[in-house]
Structures are given as C-alpha cells and as structure tokens.
Enzyme design. Structure first.
Site, mmCIF file in Angstrom:
data_model
loop_
_atom_site.group_PDB
_atom_site.id
_atom_site.type_symbol
_atom_site.label_atom_id
_atom_site.label_comp_id
_atom_site.label_asym_id
_atom_site.label_seq_id
_atom_site.Cartn_x
_atom_site.Cartn_y
_atom_site.Cartn_z
ATOM 1 N N LYS A 107 6.419 0.717 15.258
ATOM 2 C CA LYS A 107 5.989 1.687 16.275
ATOM 3 C C LYS A 107 6.160 3.127 15.769
ATOM 4 O O LYS A 107 5.295 3.969 15.959
ATOM 5 C CB LYS A 107 6.805 1.442 17.547
ATOM 6 C CG LYS A 107 6.927 2.596 18.495
ATOM 7 C CD LYS A 107 5.753 2.630 19.399
ATOM 8 C CE LYS A 107 5.716 3.820 20.329
ATOM 9 N NZ LYS A 107 6.847 4.694 20.365
ATOM 10 N N HIS B 268 12.946 -2.811 21.491
ATOM 11 C CA HIS B 268 14.285 -2.772 20.889
ATOM 12 C C HIS B 268 14.857 -4.188 20.766
ATOM 13 O O HIS B 268 15.449 -4.553 19.748
ATOM 14 C CB HIS B 268 15.251 -1.973 21.770
ATOM 15 C CG HIS B 268 14.889 -0.540 21.979
ATOM 16 N ND1 HIS B 268 14.501 -0.049 23.205
ATOM 17 C CD2 HIS B 268 14.861 0.512 21.135
ATOM 18 C CE1 HIS B 268 14.268 1.254 23.113
ATOM 19 N NE2 HIS B 268 14.475 1.620 21.865
#
Ligand code: AMP
Length: 284
Positions: free
Chosen positions: A149, A37
């Site tokens: 991802k 993140h």
C-alpha cells in the site's frame, strides 16, 4: 501478550529470544489497526517463532500542516485485535523514549525519498527511515513486514536495511482492499459518505491504466497517464497530486512501458490524502 514501553525492555527481550535461537518478526504500525495491518501480522506469525507489533505515531514523519495531532488513535481496540491474533508482544514506546529533547540525528533517504510522495511531503521519508531504524535497533527482528500500500516506503526501507546493514529481511505484503476496491487505510476514517464514494476513483483509475497496458497494448506512458488523469478529473471532490508510471525497483521514470511497471496515485479528498498503486505484470 506482553506490552513493552521501553527500548531497554524491548532489547533485553529480543536478546533473550535470540540466545534461545528463536526468530522474530516485527510489524511496524501507527495503530488504528485495520485488516491491512492484521494481514501483515498473519504473514509474520506464519514465518517467525514470535511476532512483535509496534504501535507508535511517529511525529517526525508528519509535516507541520499535516494530521499528527488528529491522526486516529485506538489503543484499546488495537490491543484487542492483536490479542485475538495471538501476537506475542506489542511495543508501544513513549514519545520521550523515542525522541528525547536533545534528539538530533536522523536518516537521510536522498533522491528515493524526494520523488512521488516526497515532493508534496518533504522530509516525510527521512522521518519514516529514522523511526524504522530506531525500531529495528530496539526490536532487532529477523524479518519486518510492510504493506505494498505504501509502495515508496517499501523501496526506502529496503534501501535503508541494505545500506545501513541491518540484518533484517524486509518483507512486502499485498494491499488489502475494501470489497469495493478502496485500499484500507487508517485515514479512510476521515472521509464522509460523499468523499468515501469519490475515493473509489483511485482504484478505478489504476485498473484503467492496467487495462490500457495489458489488453490495449498501450506502451506510451504519457497516453496512459492522460487517460487516467481524465478519469480522475471526472470526480469533482478529488484533487490530484500525481499519477505516475515508474520502474517498480527504484521508482525511476520510464519512457516506454514494458511490464512490470508500477502505477501509483496520490490525491487529496477534502483534507484527506490518499495513495494507492498497482504493479502491472505480463502474467499474474
Ligand atoms: P501505518 O499504520 O499506516 O503506518 O501502516 C503500517 C503498515 O501497514 C505499513 O507497512 C503499511 O503499508 C501497512 N498497510 C496499511 N494499509 C494497508 C493495506 N490496506 N494493505 C496492506 N498493508 C497495509
């Protein structure tokens, strides 16, 4: 760092910044933040005047038997990490603000959301597209940052932005991995030690597929899949959901392998669902 809880407040901040001619990047997350993140946050900080991170565990993208209730939540830890990165604002809307009782409109993603992960997670991508549409309308960002991802998610979101005419550029950022190759994920926290070592089979299988295609010259999708599946099956703790080799632009099945191709995997280890992927290109 401003903490913003309501859509109205978020929109008024955004309008003010736009009027001042400042650009804004949005990083949508469900919290329990890790380096994956934070890498998105760094990309956004590098390309925009201001960065907003949203933290919202979106109930409508979880199936009835999935982990919405126990999804990891770490508000204080998350805010500390974002403060350290000099994020301008964190948008943390209340559930009732995002989904009032009479909420009934949603985005349908069609076939793009029904293949790969969409097979075992029906409705998941409609839930993702719905919340991202709401976040785009609340934050009105110039750019929004997503991780490779969740590859299928990036295809869905790019299509959403294009087809519903959001003026937001969708930026896809590389996968951040642990040192041993496991793709970082908030769900990795569910794995016990044995499961954590079994999880390495995902990246090993992807690298095997890549090697067979690039150095072995293997062009038959079925053969590459077969070798990968054989490797995954050596790990008794791992239940395979799928291994697929598809067109990276639209996730369509391919007959013969001509790079670039996307190899993607989904498995379950215990109750934890893990996904990973790699784009195989001729030159890196
Ligand atoms: P999530 O909180 O799981 O919804 O993820 C929020 C965003 O972070 C999504 O765009 C993910 O694709 C991205 N992300 C999650 N894990 C990684 C990772 N290991 N590397 C890069 N991006 C990631």
């Amino acid at each position: 760092m401003q903490i913003i809880k309501t859509i109205k407040e978020m929109q008024s901040m955004s309008r003010k910044l736009r009027a001042e001619g400042r650009t804004m990047g949005l990083v949508p997350t469900m919290g329990a933040l890790h380096e994956g993140h934070l890498s998105l946050v760094r990309y956004s900080r590098g390309e925009n005047d201001l960065t907003v991170v949203s933290i919202f565990v979106n109930p409508v993208q979880f199936g009835p038997d999935e982990d919405y209730q126990k999804y990891p939540r770490d508000k204080e830890g998350d805010l500390g990490k974002l403060l350290a990165l000099d994020v301008d604002a964190v948008f943390m809307p209340y559930n009732s603000e995002m989904y009032p009782d009479d909420f009934s409109i949603s985005v349908r993603t069609g076939s793009t959301g029904q293949v790969l992960c969409g097979v075992s997670r029906p409705g998941h991508f409609d839930g993702v597209a719905t919340v991202v549409a709401k976040l785009f309308n609340a934050v009105m960002p110039d750019r929004a940052y997503f991780g490779q991802k969740d590859y299928q998610q990036t295809v869905v979101i790019k299509k959403l932005a294009r087809e519903l005419n959001f003026g937001t550029e969708v930026v896809v950022c590389p996968i951040v991995r642990e040192l041993d190759g496991l793709a970082m994920s908030s769900r990795n926290a569910y794995l016990n030690d044995e499961q954590r070592s079994a999880s390495l089979i995902l990246y090993r299988a992807l690298k095997l597929g890549e090697k067979l295609i690039l150095s072995g010259g293997m062009a038959d999708v079925l053969l590459v899949r077969e070798e990968m599946v054989r490797l995954i099956e050596t790990e008794s703790l791992v239940d395979m959901d799928y291994v697929e080799i598809v067109n990276p632009d639209d996730l369509a099945p391919i007959q013969a392998i001509t790079p670039p191709v996307l190899i993607c995997i989904a498995v379950k280890i215990g109750n934890t669902r893990l996904i990973d992927n790699i784009i195989v290109r001729l030159s890196k």
